[in-house]
Design a protein around this motif. Structure first.
Motif, PDB file in Angstrom:
ATOM      1  N   LYS A 211       0.861  -1.178  -0.018  1.00  0.00           N
ATOM      2  CA  LYS A 211      -0.037   0.141  -0.125  1.00  0.00           C
ATOM      3  C   LYS A 211       0.875   1.204  -0.055  1.00  0.00           C
ATOM      4  O   LYS A 211       0.187   2.398  -0.221  1.00  0.00           O
ATOM      5  N   GLN A 212       2.140   1.233   0.219  1.00  0.00           N
ATOM      6  CA  GLN A 212       3.074   2.282   0.135  1.00  0.00           C
ATOM      7  C   GLN A 212       2.933   2.794  -1.300  1.00  0.00           C
ATOM      8  O   GLN A 212       2.970   2.239  -2.186  1.00  0.00           O
ATOM      9  N   THR A 213       2.961   4.228  -1.279  1.00  0.00           N
ATOM     10  CA  THR A 213       3.176   4.865  -2.519  1.00  0.00           C
ATOM     11  C   THR A 213       4.021   5.684  -2.879  1.00  0.00           C
ATOM     12  O   THR A 213       5.369   5.937  -2.179  1.00  0.00           O
ATOM     13  N   ARG A 214       4.467   5.582  -4.362  1.00  0.00           N
ATOM     14  CA  ARG A 214       5.968   6.409  -4.892  1.00  0.00           C
ATOM     15  C   ARG A 214       5.375   7.352  -5.968  1.00  0.00           C
ATOM     16  O   ARG A 214       4.322   7.253  -6.564  1.00  0.00           O
ATOM     17  N   ASP A 247       1.093  10.113  -7.271  1.00  0.00           N
ATOM     18  CA  ASP A 247       1.503   8.903  -6.493  1.00  0.00           C
ATOM     19  C   ASP A 247       0.717   7.620  -6.946  1.00  0.00           C
ATOM     20  O   ASP A 247      -0.239   7.902  -7.281  1.00  0.00           O
ATOM     21  N   SER A 249       0.274   3.219  -5.869  1.00  0.00           N
ATOM     22  CA  SER A 249       0.557   2.223  -4.665  1.00  0.00           C
ATOM     23  C   SER A 249       1.597   1.352  -5.477  1.00  0.00           C
ATOM     24  O   SER A 249       1.454   1.148  -6.625  1.00  0.00           O
ATOM     25  N   ASN A 251       1.166  -1.849  -5.149  1.00  0.00           N
ATOM     26  CA  ASN A 251       0.309  -2.799  -5.736  1.00  0.00           C
ATOM     27  C   ASN A 251      -0.247  -2.525  -6.945  1.00  0.00           C
ATOM     28  O   ASN A 251      -0.340  -3.374  -8.138  1.00  0.00           O
ATOM     29  N   ASP A 252      -0.550  -1.154  -7.135  1.00  0.00           N
ATOM     30  CA  ASP A 252      -1.089  -0.729  -8.461  1.00  0.00           C
ATOM     31  C   ASP A 252      -0.059  -0.545  -9.515  1.00  0.00           C
ATOM     32  O   ASP A 252      -0.359  -0.847 -10.486  1.00  0.00           O
ATOM     33  N   LYS A 278       3.918   6.942   2.402  1.00  0.00           N
ATOM     34  CA  LYS A 278       3.349   7.941   1.176  1.00  0.00           C
ATOM     35  C   LYS A 278       4.249   8.660   0.575  1.00  0.00           C
ATOM     36  O   LYS A 278       4.864   9.889   1.507  1.00  0.00           O
TER      37      LYS A 278
END
Length: 314
Positions: A211-214, A247, A249, A251-252, A278
């Motif tokens: 779930k961490q986003t970049r 940003d 995730s 996963n995405d 995040k």
């Protein structure tokens, strides 16, 4: 101009070198090849302004002194650094010497010769982003790894030379940069690793819950930003961010690259204490002071990167 580029055989350094050479400058490149490789420079050597590549370290004060005296640099683009978070946790001393002490040695030469320094920092110095406006340069810092700590220490030294000596300096904090020439192994970025694994028919492994986003910035946009910061007096004494302003995730991102949920797995995080939940860049300052905007969308950038990796690694 006469330009010194440290870390110029690295991933981002190679693109900065290309931009500087296309702009008609004379460029001297110094790199210890701990992260970079000379093959990154092969297609740049024909430029008239490609003056020299030397394998050497910024910790070699004699070499720095000789180069600054001989070449009278107008700008030092300082990208040379130990950049691996896990390595910095395992061996903080090497990272501290390369990223903080090495920066100090360069600053001393810049001060003696009144050479502007563009210091490459990182978005990893920031605490997690808490809203959708994104991280500005005033956002709190939280150096959660010795890599980020060494960069913050170096940033403070760089700014001290602006205030104490009037040395023209700028600190640039690009967000997660990806694209052609990035390593596809453990030290590479998430996009390069995911694409390489996809092309090799392997599963994509995501650390933690994914779930961490970049905020992912295509490398040519990053290089354009870094180079512009050197040309402009508007940003002297400033810290400036650059990112896509969007940003995603992990996963995405994995789904965007792989397009098949069954080929994505979650694994235990190797350094959860240094994870930033995040990351979303607010690049208003770069836009206002440098007239810089990102030009390559995430989808375009991933396609360009996949095309390059499929030609060079398969």
């Amino acid at each position: 101009m006469n330009i010194l580029l440290t870390g110029g055989a690295g991933f981002i350094g190679r693109w900065v070198a290309k931009q500087l050479l296309e702009d008609g400058h004379r460029v001297w490149i110094l790199d210890d090849l701990s992260n970079g490789q000379t093959s990154n420079l092969d297609e740049l050597r024909h430029y008239e302004g490609f003056m020299n590549f030397t394998e050497g370290t910024i910790l070699d004060r004699g070499l720095l002194s000789d180069w600054f005296k001989t070449h009278q640099f107008d700008i030092c683009y300082h990208l040379g650094a130990s950049i691996n978070v896990q390595d910095s946790i395992d061996d903080p001393e090497t990272t501290f010497y390369n990223d903080t002490i090495g920066t100090f040695y360069l600053l001393e030469e810049c001060r003696k010769h009144q050479t502007k320094m563009v210091f490459m920092s990182t978005c990893m110095v920031y605490d997690r982003c808490s809203d959708e406006k994104g991280i500005t340069e005033l956002h709190p810092a939280k150096p959660a790894s010795p890599y980020a700590g060494a960069k913050v220490a170096a940033e403070n030294m760089v700014l001290s030379y602006y205030y104490a000596y009037g040395l023209p300096v700028v600190i640039v904090r690009p967000f997660n940069t990806y694209g052609p020439f990035q390593k596809t192994g453990g030290e590479g970025g998430v996009v390069a690793i995911f694409i390489k694994n996809k092309l090799a028919g392997k599963k994509l492994s995501i650390y933690g819950d994914g779930k961490q986003t970049r905020d992912l910035l295509y490398v040519s946009d990053c290089a354009r930003f870094v180079v512009k910061a050197g040309y402009s007096d508007q940003v002297n004494g400033e810290i400036v961010n650059a990112g896509l302003g969007r940003d995603i995730s992990i996963n995405d991102l994995a789904m965007l690259i792989m397009q098949d949920e069954t080929k994505i797995e979650h694994v235990e995080h190797i350094h959860p204490q240094s994870e930033i939940a995040k990351l979303l860049c607010n690049y208003d300052k770069a836009s206002n002071l440098l007239g810089w905007e990102p030009e390559v969308t995430l989808e375009e950038g991933i396609k360009k990167t996949e095309d390059w990796i499929s030609k060079h690694y398969l």
